[in-house]
Scaffold this active site. Structure first.
Site, PDB file in Angstrom:
ATOM      1  N   ASP A   1       0.821  -1.142   0.068  1.00 39.45           N
ATOM      2  CA  ASP A   1      -0.010  -0.135   0.003  1.00 39.45           C
ATOM      3  C   ASP A   1       0.912   1.319   0.001  1.00 39.45           C
ATOM      4  O   ASP A   1       0.714   2.224  -0.785  1.00 39.45           O
ATOM      5  CB  ASP A   1      -0.968  -0.036   1.206  1.00 39.45           C
ATOM      6  CG  ASP A   1      -1.892   1.064   1.162  1.00 39.45           C
ATOM      7  OD1 ASP A   1      -2.353   1.264  -0.031  1.00 39.45           O
ATOM      8  OD2 ASP A   1      -2.584   1.501   2.100  1.00 39.45           O
TER       9      ASP A   1
ATOM     10  N   ASP B   1      -8.702  -1.455   3.474  1.00 38.64           N
ATOM     11  CA  ASP B   1      -8.482  -0.973   4.639  1.00 38.64           C
ATOM     12  C   ASP B   1      -9.472  -1.581   5.626  1.00 38.64           C
ATOM     13  O   ASP B   1      -8.934  -2.127   6.947  1.00 38.64           O
ATOM     14  CB  ASP B   1      -8.377   0.527   4.874  1.00 38.64           C
ATOM     15  CG  ASP B   1      -7.548   1.393   3.572  1.00 38.64           C
ATOM     16  OD1 ASP B   1      -6.452   0.851   3.458  1.00 38.64           O
ATOM     17  OD2 ASP B   1      -7.925   2.229   3.102  1.00 38.64           O
TER      18      ASP B   1
END
Length: 420
Positions: free
Chosen positions: A195, A341
């Site tokens: 990420d 997330d």
């Protein structure tokens, strides 16, 4: 003076919106912990997926072999995710938006129908719920179809859409908790590093996707949770107040060095919170003047890109408006957070729940603290930032500190009747 009084800081004005992001994240984590506590205590489930394609963990393997195997599994999973994200960028670049929406809708149907159905069967078996297969199939099919329609295909109440997004995150996160322990922890760290690279590197796929969406001023066809915009209402000021954002369909930003650009935008904010937007085009000049604090329902649909780029201060825009535009706000001025997330936050606390609840509390507080730090960094740097690294790093750190240090300390204090 009381009517024109503005919030003292950015955190004062965005605090409620931050809470509206923390609330669904907390609900998703709580549901995963609840499922893990109910289902994993009575059955030993295991899954085979891309995350275990390179190595299958067994209890007889040594710790070093488990670590190397988990590392191979994580590298394979990250490679597949990277390739899939670049393919998504390619299709979005080729303007295959409808195909992407159909694909995302089909993926959501699979998650809700098959993963959700399997978990529902586990719960039915656990609690001995009397239900026939026909009724179960009809209910499950309707549940999955309504979920796809709510998320992608039609406009429903925002509460329904948000609820289905949280459920999708919860279902996927629970299946991730069924992975072997070593693979799960190494995968969490690997996804946090991915990420970080995918958002911050110039050739990162997520950065390319966000910049492409910003340049076209389009929404990204992906599973993204959008909090409800905050409506500020002061009885002394009269009408309902809303944050005003530039209308995406009518206003285009200047493209530096682009000779084909034939429109210009000037934004000026004065002490009375008045925003003047001027757009010049071949068809003439259009002026839209909007007063913050006197907004009709029709004007509430004004929108802005996912992440607004940094603008020079010489155009007259106030520093506060620049900071607000850099917060990753959605079409209605609300903060957006990717569903990935939600998933990996919940995987972390779900894995912690397999040990004890003390680690769950520690991991939850660490994740919330990391998310708050990320949102403050987002306001500071005014550009897209990854939401996983800080929270995952703190969560993993607090898990091992709690498991190997804090728990030993608490147990010894309890055995020796030490109160603190």
């Amino acid at each position: 003076m009381a009517q024109n009084q503005r919030p003292k800081s950015l955190l004062d004005s965005l605090g409620e919106e931050i809470i509206r992001i923390l609330t669904p994240v907390s609900i998703c984590m709580f549901l995963v912990v609840l499922l893990v506590s109910i289902l994993n205590s009575s059955s030993s489930l295991s899954v085979s997926s891309i995350a275990t394609i390179a190595y299958s963990e067994t209890s007889s393997d040594s710790s070093w072999d488990k670590f190397l195997g988990a590392l191979l599994n994580s590298l394979a999973f990250v490679a597949v995710v990277t390739v899939a994200t670049f393919i998504l960028v390619l299709f979005f670049y080729l303007r295959c938006t409808n195909f992407l929406r159909i694909y995302m809708g089909f993926s959501s149907f699979v998650v809700l129908g098959f993963m959700g159905g399997q978990i529902a069967l586990f719960l039915i078996e656990k609690f001995s719920v009397p239900v026939d297969c026909i009724t179960f199939s009809v209910l499950l099919f309707n549940f999955a179809v309504i979920g796809v329609l709510a998320v992608f295909m039609s406009k429903m109440a925002i509460v329904v859409t948000q609820g289905y997004l949280v459920l999708i995150g919860m279902l996927v996160a629970y299946w991730f908790t069924l992975l072997p322990e070593w693979t799960t922890w190494v995968l969490l760290v690997a996804m946090a590093l991915y990420d970080l690279a995918a958002v911050l590197l110039p050739v990162g796929p997520l950065r390319l996707l966000v910049e492409l969406a910003m340049s076209r001023e389009e929404d990204i066809p992906a599973l993204v949770y959008e909090a409800r915009p905050v409506t500020l209402h002061d009885p002394a000021s009269g009408p309902v107040q809303r944050r005003i954002w530039r209308e995406r369909g009518n206003v285009r930003r200047d493209s530096v060095g682009n000779s084909s650009s034939n429109s210009s935008v000037n934004v000026v904010s004065d002490s009375n919170s008045t925003v003047s937007i001027v757009q010049a085009s071949h068809n003439g000049t259009r002026i839209a003047r909007v007063e913050e604090g006197q907004v009709s329902e029709r004007d509430a649909e004004l929108s802005a890109p996912l992440i607004s780029p940094r603008m020079d201060g010489q155009d007259g825009t106030s520093a506060e408006s620049l900071m607000l535009e850099g917060m990753g706000l959605g079409s209605s001025g609300a903060i957006k957070l990717g569903l990935g997330d939600f998933i990996f936050y919940s995987v972390l606390v779900g894995r912690a729940a397999m040990y004890d609840f003390m680690t769950v509390y520690a991991c939850y507080l660490a994740i919330v603290a990391g998310l708050g730090i990320t949102l403050m960094l987002l306001a500071l740097y005014q550009k897209a930032l990854p939401a996983l690294p800080v929270s995952i790093a703190l969560g993993v750190l607090f898990y091992f500190l709690t498991r190997f240090l804090l728990e030993v300390f608490i147990v010894q204090c309890s055995l020796n009747l030490v109160m603190f």
